[in-house]
Design a protein around this motif. Structure first.
Motif, PDB file in Angstrom:
ATOM      1  N   LEU A 159       0.827  -1.206   0.000  1.00  0.00           N
ATOM      2  CA  LEU A 159       0.000   0.000   0.000  1.00  0.00           C
ATOM      3  C   LEU A 159       0.864   1.260   0.000  1.00  0.00           C
ATOM      4  CD1 LEU A 159      -2.711  -1.100   2.586  1.00  0.00           C
ATOM      5  CD2 LEU A 159      -3.112  -0.636   0.157  1.00  0.00           C
ATOM      6  N   ALA A 160       1.907   1.271   0.836  1.00  0.00           N
ATOM      7  CA  ALA A 160       2.784   2.443   0.914  1.00  0.00           C
ATOM      8  C   ALA A 160       3.528   2.676  -0.390  1.00  0.00           C
ATOM      9  CB  ALA A 160       3.769   2.275   2.068  1.00  0.00           C
ATOM     10  N   SER A 161       3.995   1.597  -1.019  1.00  0.00           N
ATOM     11  CA  SER A 161       4.719   1.722  -2.284  1.00  0.00           C
ATOM     12  C   SER A 161       3.851   2.396  -3.341  1.00  0.00           C
ATOM     13  CB  SER A 161       5.164   0.342  -2.780  1.00  0.00           C
ATOM     14  OG  SER A 161       6.061  -0.267  -1.867  1.00  0.00           O
ATOM     15  N   LEU A 162       2.586   1.971  -3.420  1.00  0.00           N
ATOM     16  CA  LEU A 162       1.677   2.545  -4.408  1.00  0.00           C
ATOM     17  C   LEU A 162       1.259   3.974  -4.043  1.00  0.00           C
ATOM     18  CD1 LEU A 162      -0.737  -0.419  -5.208  1.00  0.00           C
ATOM     19  CD2 LEU A 162       0.802   0.708  -6.801  1.00  0.00           C
ATOM     20  N   ALA A 163       0.936   4.192  -2.773  1.00  0.00           N
ATOM     21  CA  ALA A 163       0.421   5.491  -2.358  1.00  0.00           C
ATOM     22  C   ALA A 163       1.460   6.593  -2.479  1.00  0.00           C
ATOM     23  CB  ALA A 163      -0.091   5.407  -0.920  1.00  0.00           C
ATOM     24  N   PHE A 164       2.739   6.249  -2.185  1.00  0.00           N
ATOM     25  CA  PHE A 164       3.768   7.279  -2.082  1.00  0.00           C
ATOM     26  C   PHE A 164       4.852   7.170  -3.144  1.00  0.00           C
ATOM     27  CE2 PHE A 164       2.403   6.514   2.468  1.00  0.00           C
ATOM     28  CZ  PHE A 164       1.431   7.497   2.432  1.00  0.00           C
ATOM     29  N   HIS A 165       4.621   6.307  -4.157  1.00  0.00           N
ATOM     30  CA  HIS A 165       5.513   6.216  -5.320  1.00  0.00           C
ATOM     31  C   HIS A 165       6.970   6.024  -4.884  1.00  0.00           C
ATOM     32  CE1 HIS A 165       2.082   7.457  -7.737  1.00  0.00           C
ATOM     33  NE2 HIS A 165       1.872   8.397  -6.837  1.00  0.00           N
ATOM     34  N   SER A 166       7.147   5.100  -3.942  1.00  0.00           N
ATOM     35  CA  SER A 166       8.476   4.804  -3.410  1.00  0.00           C
ATOM     36  C   SER A 166       8.554   3.307  -3.116  1.00  0.00           C
ATOM     37  CB  SER A 166       8.730   5.588  -2.110  1.00  0.00           C
ATOM     38  OG  SER A 166       8.611   6.983  -2.328  1.00  0.00           O
ATOM     39  N   ARG A 167       9.735   2.761  -3.194  1.00  0.00           N
ATOM     40  CA  ARG A 167       9.896   1.337  -2.914  1.00  0.00           C
ATOM     41  C   ARG A 167       9.934   1.112  -1.401  1.00  0.00           C
ATOM     42  NH1 ARG A 167      14.249  -0.753  -7.542  1.00  0.00           N
ATOM     43  NH2 ARG A 167      12.700  -0.821  -9.232  1.00  0.00           N
ATOM     44  N   VAL A 168       8.952   0.387  -0.906  1.00  0.00           N
ATOM     45  CA  VAL A 168       8.859   0.038   0.513  1.00  0.00           C
ATOM     46  C   VAL A 168       8.736  -1.476   0.613  1.00  0.00           C
ATOM     47  CG1 VAL A 168       7.573   0.340   2.661  1.00  0.00           C
ATOM     48  CG2 VAL A 168       7.691   2.229   1.002  1.00  0.00           C
ATOM     49  N   THR A 169       9.550  -2.105   1.427  1.00  0.00           N
ATOM     50  CA  THR A 169       9.507  -3.548   1.605  1.00  0.00           C
ATOM     51  C   THR A 169       8.934  -3.893   2.970  1.00  0.00           C
ATOM     52  OG1 THR A 169      11.690  -3.789   2.632  1.00  0.00           O
ATOM     53  CG2 THR A 169      11.605  -3.715   0.214  1.00  0.00           C
ATOM     54  N   ALA A 170       8.597  -5.154   3.151  1.00  0.00           N
ATOM     55  CA  ALA A 170       8.075  -5.601   4.441  1.00  0.00           C
ATOM     56  C   ALA A 170       9.087  -5.364   5.555  1.00  0.00           C
ATOM     57  CB  ALA A 170       7.695  -7.077   4.364  1.00  0.00           C
ATOM     58  N   ALA A 171      10.373  -5.452   5.231  1.00  0.00           N
ATOM     59  CA  ALA A 171      11.419  -5.238   6.239  1.00  0.00           C
ATOM     60  C   ALA A 171      11.441  -3.788   6.728  1.00  0.00           C
ATOM     61  CB  ALA A 171      12.778  -5.616   5.657  1.00  0.00           C
ATOM     62  N   ASP A 172      10.900  -2.867   5.942  1.00  0.00           N
ATOM     63  CA  ASP A 172      10.849  -1.451   6.339  1.00  0.00           C
ATOM     64  C   ASP A 172       9.735  -1.170   7.337  1.00  0.00           C
ATOM     65  OD1 ASP A 172      12.911  -0.617   4.579  1.00  0.00           O
ATOM     66  OD2 ASP A 172      11.485  -0.556   2.911  1.00  0.00           O
ATOM     67  N   VAL A 173       8.786  -2.090   7.459  1.00  0.00           N
ATOM     68  CA  VAL A 173       7.572  -1.843   8.247  1.00  0.00           C
ATOM     69  C   VAL A 173       7.800  -2.239   9.704  1.00  0.00           C
ATOM     70  CG1 VAL A 173       5.111  -2.362   8.486  1.00  0.00           C
ATOM     71  CG2 VAL A 173       6.146  -2.277   6.203  1.00  0.00           C
ATOM     72  N   HIS A 174       7.622  -1.284  10.614  1.00  0.00           N
ATOM     73  CA  HIS A 174       7.653  -1.620  12.044  1.00  0.00           C
ATOM     74  C   HIS A 174       6.447  -2.508  12.343  1.00  0.00           C
ATOM     75  CE1 HIS A 174       8.172  -1.132  16.390  1.00  0.00           C
ATOM     76  NE2 HIS A 174       6.863  -1.012  16.436  1.00  0.00           N
ATOM     77  N   ARG A 175       6.695  -3.620  13.036  1.00  0.00           N
ATOM     78  CA  ARG A 175       5.642  -4.628  13.199  1.00  0.00           C
ATOM     79  C   ARG A 175       5.485  -5.054  14.654  1.00  0.00           C
ATOM     80  NH1 ARG A 175       6.260  -9.549  14.177  1.00  0.00           N
ATOM     81  NH2 ARG A 175       8.482  -9.440  13.672  1.00  0.00           N
ATOM     82  N   GLU A 176       4.257  -4.988  15.146  1.00  0.00           N
ATOM     83  CA  GLU A 176       3.892  -5.541  16.449  1.00  0.00           C
ATOM     84  C   GLU A 176       2.577  -6.288  16.285  1.00  0.00           C
ATOM     85  OE1 GLU A 176       3.743  -2.503  19.469  1.00  0.00           O
ATOM     86  OE2 GLU A 176       5.441  -1.432  18.577  1.00  0.00           O
ATOM     87  N   GLY A 177       2.466  -7.447  16.920  1.00  0.00           N
ATOM     88  CA  GLY A 177       1.248  -8.238  16.821  1.00  0.00           C
ATOM     89  C   GLY A 177       0.282  -7.954  17.953  1.00  0.00           C
TER      90      GLY A 177
END
Length: 439
Positions: free
Chosen positions: A215-233
């Protein structure tokens, strides 16, 4: 590749025949006349790749169409479109690359692969001059990726806030409506089939993080990977957290959040995170119940938009796959291709410590004079402004519940670290972000 145009059929290969793949096969078969009318040419199933020929399937597939040679099917010269619904990283990546290199267009539902190595696939599609469409990778049947990529292409998206995992939403919704604990609600979700036997990908936020990156890659025209996402369950969310949210007029949701942040000097960066958060019951996302998904988009010109619907399941996801298939098939006939990857903005991803939001902090304290002042001073020392504070219980049950104004994640973490060293603080029992309200 088969000749395009006229009445010559477009041939489709399906890789995988699980819950999604079997429904794609069913729709291709049952709706063949309608598909031909919508596309402008017949659409013919060329083959279905499976792991075992003798496995039980939701949909009967003619034996002559089944094969265990996925690579051979993906690379067949007469195949025009390859639908990949195997999932995972390998062999899916190799099969998609094989299909593109052979001249086929590709439709995939593979969120994990796109979030990990999307650029490799997009570059291969561009080189081949073919489409790579993936609407089904995020939020099942909900059309959200194409609106971001096409409908809002002339607007500036500033925030995407979503509930994109049905399992966790089901669990948190039941905790809210029934007052139950996490463990018993998870067990109930597993019994009903809403949660896998191994629910790690869902409850620890891995699934939502992959979708957040896309979603971020498409919305902000930038390459974002899952590793870039801060994650808490959600495993640490307690019944007390849910009740505390109720007391504030909020509900707890696992949110996928992608934001555009602008520094005072005008530099823009992307913030991406997945974590449980309290949101006001007045927010549209608060009303998303059960295993449903919803994505809330904020833009400069269009304002606020929400996309809602079933976010998983064989038929809903197959619906999104078929939508892509029709688009890709039309492009084959007209000898064009749709929009490829848009990464021109190349914005950096902010460290989580620089992300700003509000916080709800529950602190077990000694019930004596001066405690509130000492706690307030600890917040002030780290430049975390307090919005509200209330005391619950007395004596050994005494607890302070603090809600802050917007502060950086790093400042809040430092505040909590100091609170845990204070003699008057027995325990910091809960720290949860508060989203969707005024900062």
């Amino acid at each position: 590749m088969s000749d395009e145009g006229g009445d010559k059929p477009l041939k489709v290969a399906v890789l995988g025949c699980g819950s999604v793949g079997s429904q794609v096969v069913r729709l291709l078969t049952e709706q063949s006349d309608d598909l031909a009318a919508r596309v402008g040419a017949p659409v013919e199933l060329a083959g279905v790749a499976v792991r075992r020929l003798d496995a039980q399937r939701e949909v009967e597939v003619p034996a002559g169409l089944l094969t265990t040679d996925a690579a051979g099917l993906a690379g067949r010269e007469d195949v025009d479109i390859v639908v990949e619904v195997i999932g995972g990283i390998e062999p899916a990546r190799s099969l998609i690359l094989t299909a593109l290199e052979g001249g086929a267009s590709v439709v995939t539902a593979n969120k994990a692969l796109l979030a990990e190595d999307g650029p490799t696939l997009f570059e291969a599609a561009a080189k081949a001059g073919r489409d790579l469409d993936y609407e089904a990778a995020v939020a099942g049947a909900i059309p959200i990726l194409r609106p971001l990529r096409e409908s809002l292409a002339g607007d500036r998206v500033t925030r995407v806030l979503g509930i994109v995992n049905g399992t966790t939403n089901y669990i948190l919704d039941k905790m809210d409506s029934q007052g139950a604990g996490y463990d018993e609600t998870l067990a109930e979700a597993q019994e009903l089939g809403y949660a896998e036997a191994d629910p790690t990908a869902d409850v620890e936020g891995f699934d939502a993080a992959a979708k957040c990156a896309i979603l971020a890659s498409l919305a902000f025209h930038s390459r974002v990977t899952a590793a870039d996402v801060h994650r808490e369950g959600i495993a640490d969310v307690t019944a007390a957290d849910v009740q505390s949210a109720k007391d504030m007029g909020c509900v707890v949701k696992l949110l996928s959040i992608a934001e555009l942040r602008t520094d005072p000097d005008g530099t823009e960066a992307v913030s991406v995170r997945v974590h449980p958060a309290m949101i006001p019951r007045s927010h549209p996302l608060a009303s998303v119940r059960g295993a449903f998904n919803a994505v809330f988009v904020e833009t400069d010109a269009a304002g606020q938009l929400m996309f809602y619907g079933p976010g998983a399941g064989g038929s809903p996801t197959a619906s999104a796959v078929m939508g892509d298939l029709v688009t890709v098939a039309r492009n084959r006939l007209s000898e064009t291709r749709g929009a490829g990857e848009s990464a021109y903005a190349d914005r950096a991803v902010l460290p989580m410590g620089e992300t700003r939001t509000r916080y709800h902090v529950a602190i077990d304290v000694d019930d004596r004079a001066g405690v509130l002042a000492a706690v307030a001073q600890a917040f002030a020392r780290h430049d975390v402004s307090i919005q509200t504070v209330r005391q619950e219980g007395r004596d050994e049950e005494a607890q302070l519940v603090v809600v802050s104004h917007a502060a950086s994640d790093a400042a809040l973490a430092a505040t909590v670290e100091e609170l845990r060293t204070m003699d008057t603080v027995r325990e910091v029992t809960s720290v949860m972000r508060v989203e969707g309200g005024e900062e």
